[in-house]
Scaffold this motif. Structure first.
Motif, mmCIF file in Angstrom:
data_model
loop_
_atom_site.group_PDB
_atom_site.id
_atom_site.type_symbol
_atom_site.label_atom_id
_atom_site.label_comp_id
_atom_site.label_asym_id
_atom_site.label_seq_id
_atom_site.Cartn_x
_atom_site.Cartn_y
_atom_site.Cartn_z
ATOM 1 N N ALA A 2 95.459 -20.535 -67.186
ATOM 2 C CA ALA A 2 94.012 -20.329 -67.162
ATOM 3 C C ALA A 2 93.464 -20.962 -65.880
ATOM 4 O O ALA A 2 94.071 -21.861 -65.295
ATOM 5 C CB ALA A 2 93.372 -20.953 -68.393
ATOM 6 N N GLU A 3 92.314 -20.487 -65.462
ATOM 7 C CA GLU A 3 91.694 -20.988 -64.233
ATOM 8 C C GLU A 3 91.519 -22.506 -64.274
ATOM 9 O O GLU A 3 91.739 -23.193 -63.265
ATOM 10 C CB GLU A 3 90.347 -20.286 -64.020
ATOM 11 C CG GLU A 3 89.775 -20.486 -62.652
ATOM 12 C CD GLU A 3 90.610 -19.824 -61.554
ATOM 13 O OE1 GLU A 3 90.589 -20.339 -60.429
ATOM 14 O OE2 GLU A 3 91.284 -18.816 -61.827
ATOM 15 N N ILE A 4 91.185 -23.035 -65.427
ATOM 16 C CA ILE A 4 90.997 -24.485 -65.558
ATOM 17 C C ILE A 4 92.316 -25.208 -65.314
ATOM 18 O O ILE A 4 92.360 -26.239 -64.629
ATOM 19 C CB ILE A 4 90.432 -24.838 -66.954
ATOM 20 C CG1 ILE A 4 88.998 -24.298 -67.069
ATOM 21 C CG2 ILE A 4 90.466 -26.325 -67.214
ATOM 22 C CD1 ILE A 4 88.412 -24.361 -68.456
ATOM 23 N N GLU A 5 93.395 -24.662 -65.856
ATOM 24 C CA GLU A 5 94.701 -25.291 -65.655
ATOM 25 C C GLU A 5 95.129 -25.226 -64.191
ATOM 26 O O GLU A 5 95.693 -26.192 -63.664
ATOM 27 C CB GLU A 5 95.749 -24.630 -66.544
ATOM 28 C CG GLU A 5 95.550 -24.957 -68.014
ATOM 29 C CD GLU A 5 96.468 -24.161 -68.900
ATOM 30 O OE1 GLU A 5 97.323 -24.785 -69.553
ATOM 31 O OE2 GLU A 5 96.335 -22.925 -68.922
ATOM 32 N N ARG A 61 98.555 -17.231 -66.774
ATOM 33 C CA ARG A 61 99.271 -17.131 -68.047
ATOM 34 C C ARG A 61 99.413 -15.691 -68.519
ATOM 35 O O ARG A 61 100.357 -15.358 -69.220
ATOM 36 C CB ARG A 61 98.539 -17.906 -69.121
ATOM 37 C CG ARG A 61 99.045 -19.264 -69.301
ATOM 38 C CD ARG A 61 98.525 -19.817 -70.594
ATOM 39 N NE ARG A 61 98.792 -21.241 -70.592
ATOM 40 C CZ ARG A 61 98.275 -22.070 -71.430
ATOM 41 N NH1 ARG A 61 97.465 -21.644 -72.364
ATOM 42 N NH2 ARG A 61 98.566 -23.339 -71.366
ATOM 43 N N SER A 62 98.470 -14.864 -68.150
ATOM 44 C CA SER A 62 98.497 -13.471 -68.593
ATOM 45 C C SER A 62 99.644 -12.686 -67.961
ATOM 46 O O SER A 62 100.004 -11.623 -68.436
ATOM 47 C CB SER A 62 97.167 -12.787 -68.287
ATOM 48 O OG SER A 62 96.930 -12.806 -66.890
ATOM 49 N N ILE A 63 100.225 -13.205 -66.894
ATOM 50 C CA ILE A 63 101.347 -12.535 -66.234
ATOM 51 C C ILE A 63 102.620 -12.989 -66.938
ATOM 52 O O ILE A 63 103.129 -14.081 -66.712
ATOM 53 C CB ILE A 63 101.388 -12.851 -64.729
ATOM 54 C CG1 ILE A 63 100.100 -12.385 -64.064
ATOM 55 C CG2 ILE A 63 102.622 -12.223 -64.091
ATOM 56 C CD1 ILE A 63 99.963 -12.795 -62.606
ATOM 57 N N GLN A 86 108.992 -18.440 -64.589
ATOM 58 C CA GLN A 86 108.874 -17.014 -64.896
ATOM 59 C C GLN A 86 110.306 -16.531 -65.095
ATOM 60 O O GLN A 86 111.125 -16.626 -64.187
ATOM 61 C CB GLN A 86 108.242 -16.228 -63.746
ATOM 62 C CG GLN A 86 106.780 -16.462 -63.510
ATOM 63 C CD GLN A 86 105.890 -15.765 -64.523
ATOM 64 O OE1 GLN A 86 105.194 -16.450 -65.245
ATOM 65 N NE2 GLN A 86 105.909 -14.469 -64.583
ATOM 66 N N GLU A 87 110.600 -16.015 -66.268
ATOM 67 C CA GLU A 87 111.972 -15.630 -66.614
ATOM 68 C C GLU A 87 112.581 -14.636 -65.630
ATOM 69 O O GLU A 87 113.771 -14.690 -65.332
ATOM 70 C CB GLU A 87 112.012 -15.049 -68.024
ATOM 71 C CG GLU A 87 113.410 -14.771 -68.516
ATOM 72 C CD GLU A 87 113.451 -14.341 -69.968
ATOM 73 O OE1 GLU A 87 114.453 -13.724 -70.342
ATOM 74 O OE2 GLU A 87 112.495 -14.626 -70.709
#
Length: 152
Positions: A2-5, A61-63, A86-87
């Motif tokens: 997320a943008e905050i993270e 995170r959405s990716i 990322q796997e």
């Protein structure tokens, strides 16, 4: 993330290390970040990637799948890549040999500290990543793969 993270990661890194960010967006909430502003992606960014001690890739995170183009550009420029897990990287690259990934903010900070103080190892990993991108992830090979998928 997320943008905050993402913000938290950059803030935490910049609180300890000299951090440059190439963006046209203002960053008043990150006072220790050196906001360089926009940079030409084709002419100048490869040099920024190559001559940065550590290049961070922080995926949203959405990716869920894929390797970000930025990561390929970093390695293709000969830069050292430190990225979130990322796997899909594991299908093409070897962690600790071609690139490095982190699994938490604490892990990120530990790896920043380690690779900043281990210059030879960092440069070896950057070279391995560059060589692998150059050999296996280039336009002629990709074009052949695309044509094989389309016509086979």
């Amino acid at each position: 993330m997320a943008e905050i993270e993402r913000f938290e990661v950059v803030k935490r890194v910049s609180d300890k290390y000299d951090t440059k960010l190439y963006t046209h967006n203002a960053t008043p909430d990150l006072p220790k970040v050196h906001n360089i502003g926009s940079i030409d992606y084709y002419e100048n960014m490869p040099y920024a990637f190559r001559f940065s001690r550590i290049n961070l890739n922080i995926s949203l995170r959405s990716i869920k799948t894929g390797i970000p183009l930025r990561a390929m550009d970093i390695m293709g420029s000969g830069g050292f890549l430190l990225t979130n897990y990322q796997e899909d990287f594991l299908r093409h690259f070897i962690p600790g040999e071609d690139y490095v990934y982190y699994e938490s903010q604490d892990d990120l900070m530990d790896k920043c500290e380690y690779y900043i103080t281990h210059e030879d190892e960092r440069q070896r990993i950057a070279k391995n990543g560059h060589d692998k991108v150059k050999e296996f992830h280039n336009y002629p090979l990709r074009l052949l793969q695309i044509l094989d998928i389309v016509f086979n």
